[in-house]
Design a protein around this motif. Structure first.
Motif, PDB file in Angstrom:
ATOM      1  N   HIS A   1       0.827  -1.207   0.000  1.00 28.87           N
ATOM      2  CA  HIS A   1       0.000   0.000   0.000  1.00 28.87           C
ATOM      3  C   HIS A   1       0.870   1.269   0.000  1.00 28.87           C
ATOM      4  O   HIS A   1       0.515   2.272  -0.635  1.00 28.87           O
ATOM      5  N   ALA A   2       2.006   1.213   0.694  1.00 23.65           N
ATOM      6  CA  ALA A   2       2.905   2.375   0.737  1.00 23.65           C
ATOM      7  C   ALA A   2       3.454   2.698  -0.649  1.00 23.65           C
ATOM      8  O   ALA A   2       3.794   3.851  -0.936  1.00 23.65           O
ATOM      9  N   ARG A   3       3.520   1.678  -1.505  1.00 22.17           N
ATOM     10  CA  ARG A   3       4.006   1.863  -2.873  1.00 22.17           C
ATOM     11  C   ARG A   3       2.860   2.139  -3.854  1.00 22.17           C
ATOM     12  O   ARG A   3       3.074   2.204  -5.053  1.00 22.17           O
ATOM     13  N   GLY A   4       1.640   2.247  -3.332  1.00 21.48           N
ATOM     14  CA  GLY A   4       0.485   2.488  -4.182  1.00 21.48           C
ATOM     15  C   GLY A   4      -0.023   1.252  -4.894  1.00 21.48           C
ATOM     16  O   GLY A   4      -0.784   1.354  -5.865  1.00 21.48           O
ATOM     17  N   VAL A   5       0.365   0.074  -4.404  1.00 20.31           N
ATOM     18  CA  VAL A   5      -0.058  -1.193  -5.022  1.00 20.31           C
ATOM     19  C   VAL A   5      -1.395  -1.630  -4.431  1.00 20.31           C
ATOM     20  O   VAL A   5      -1.557  -1.700  -3.205  1.00 20.31           O
ATOM     21  N   VAL A   6      -2.350  -1.920  -5.288  1.00 15.64           N
ATOM     22  CA  VAL A   6      -3.662  -2.418  -4.874  1.00 15.64           C
ATOM     23  C   VAL A   6      -3.535  -3.892  -4.487  1.00 15.64           C
ATOM     24  O   VAL A   6      -2.838  -4.655  -5.161  1.00 15.64           O
ATOM     25  N   VAL A   7      -4.197  -4.301  -3.394  1.00 15.29           N
ATOM     26  CA  VAL A   7      -4.187  -5.708  -2.973  1.00 15.29           C
ATOM     27  C   VAL A   7      -5.627  -6.199  -2.897  1.00 15.29           C
ATOM     28  O   VAL A   7      -6.465  -5.591  -2.226  1.00 15.29           O
ATOM     29  N   ARG A   8      -5.911  -7.287  -3.606  1.00 19.79           N
ATOM     30  CA  ARG A   8      -7.250  -7.866  -3.612  1.00 19.79           C
ATOM     31  C   ARG A   8      -7.175  -9.329  -3.173  1.00 19.79           C
ATOM     32  O   ARG A   8      -6.196 -10.019  -3.445  1.00 19.79           O
ATOM     33  N   ASN A   9      -8.232  -9.797  -2.500  1.00 21.69           N
ATOM     34  CA  ASN A   9      -8.308 -11.217  -2.133  1.00 21.69           C
ATOM     35  C   ASN A   9      -9.708 -11.744  -2.407  1.00 21.69           C
ATOM     36  O   ASN A   9     -10.550 -11.041  -2.970  1.00 21.69           O
ATOM     37  N   THR A  10      -9.958 -12.997  -2.007  1.00 24.34           N
ATOM     38  CA  THR A  10     -11.228 -13.644  -2.352  1.00 24.34           C
ATOM     39  C   THR A  10     -12.026 -14.030  -1.114  1.00 24.34           C
ATOM     40  O   THR A  10     -12.784 -14.997  -1.137  1.00 24.34           O
TER      41      THR A  10
END
Length: 310
Positions: free
Chosen positions: A90-99
């Motif tokens: 998140h600090a790098r602006g990366v989106v994280v998604r899970n199921t």
């Protein structure tokens, strides 16, 4: 989706055949090597153009993220994100998604089945009949789940699905978590307080630095000698040695576990204890849900990159 063929995605997961095929049809896919020695060279050659990661159990830490400067999204096949440094992402602006939303219903079904198995002695009853003891001695009475106060640790997608099932059978239910939710259930701001109130404690919270070893000696002591523990989340959330000690001292009545601290290793003391019901991390293990998880993982990647190109 032809425009997405130019998007490079790192596949760090063994996936269902249909999901694997769809991922490769839509994106330019690089597979993460199983040989750790080969990971460095692959990232050195391709890391600057990898924009997405499809992950299941792989470890993605800050050092790996540093080698993926173009990364935009990590899409996880599973509910758990404990192998991913989410804060660094998140600090790098990366989106994280899970199921987690996809698998919640099947995991909640298993949680209810394990709860009934533990409190009614279902597995012991199975052995009682199979071994020919029925008719020779009386089988001991169990507990009625609807008469027990059940505490849920973590009221996310899975915890909420468990609560709905408990409500349907008439069991008194409360929960704990980092914050109160807008639900009509009693809330405890500490796991210790929830355990002291409960007869049955169900673990459904995500694993992370703040939840490792959360169910410890003090929590199990508060649960007490007539209390039961069910874990369908991650094995690291329960202090396994504290649980073994509590069972050995008859300080809790029993447990039902789908997850373990060092899977697939399960200590002999747990495997051989008739008060413990065991299952092999099968919470989401149905054909339907596993495929839906794969579909959801691919869809998250597609939606992200299509929105970026719109």
């Amino acid at each position: 989706m032809a425009m997405l063929r130019d998007v490079t995605v790192l596949q760090a997961a063994e996936l269902p055949e249909k999901t694997d095929r769809e991922l490769r049809e839509i994106f330019n896919v690089l597979r993460l090597p199983t040989d750790e020695a080969a990971i460095g060279p692959l990232l050195a050659e391709h890391g600057t153009r990898i924009r997405g990661v499809a992950v299941r159990h792989a470890h993605i830490d800050a050092a790996m993220l540093d080698r993926l400067p173009a990364l935009e999204i990590i899409s996880s096949y599973s509910a758990g994100l404990d192998g991913i440094d989410v804060e660094s992402a998140h600090a790098r602006g990366v989106v994280v998604r899970n199921t987690s939303r996809i698998l919640a219903e099947d995991v909640a079904d298993l949680a209810l089945a394990l709860s009934i198995s533990a409190t009614r002695g279902l597995m012991r009853g199975h052995d009682f009949v199979r071994e020919g003891r029925w008719g020779q001695i009386a089988f001991p009475l169990g507990r009625s789940l609807r008469s027990m106060k059940t505490g849920i640790i973590g009221l996310g997608h899975i915890g909420s699905a468990v609560a709905a099932r408990l409500r349907a059978i008439g069991a008194a239910t409360a929960y704990s978590g980092p914050r109160r939710k807008p639900v009509d259930l009693p809330y405890f701001d500490s796991v210790e307080g929830l355990a002291a109130w409960a007869d049955l404690l169900v673990v459904t919270c995500p694993a992370g630095p703040e939840t490792i070893g959360l169910v410890n000696h003090a929590v199990l002591a508060n649960l007490g000698p007539e209390g039961y523990l069910v874990n369908v989340s991650r094995g690291t959330i329960v202090d396994e040695q504290a649980l073994i000690s509590a069972l050995a001292g008859n300080r809790i009545a029993g447990a039902a576990l789908d997850v373990f601290e060092n899977e697939p290793f399960v200590p002999d003391t747990l495997r051989n204890d008739p008060r413990v019901v065991l299952s092999p991390h099968m919470g989401s293990g149905t054909h339907e849900t596993r495929q839906q998880m794969g579909d959801s993982m691919v869809a998250a990647l597609v939606e992200h990159f299509e929105s970026r190109s719109a």
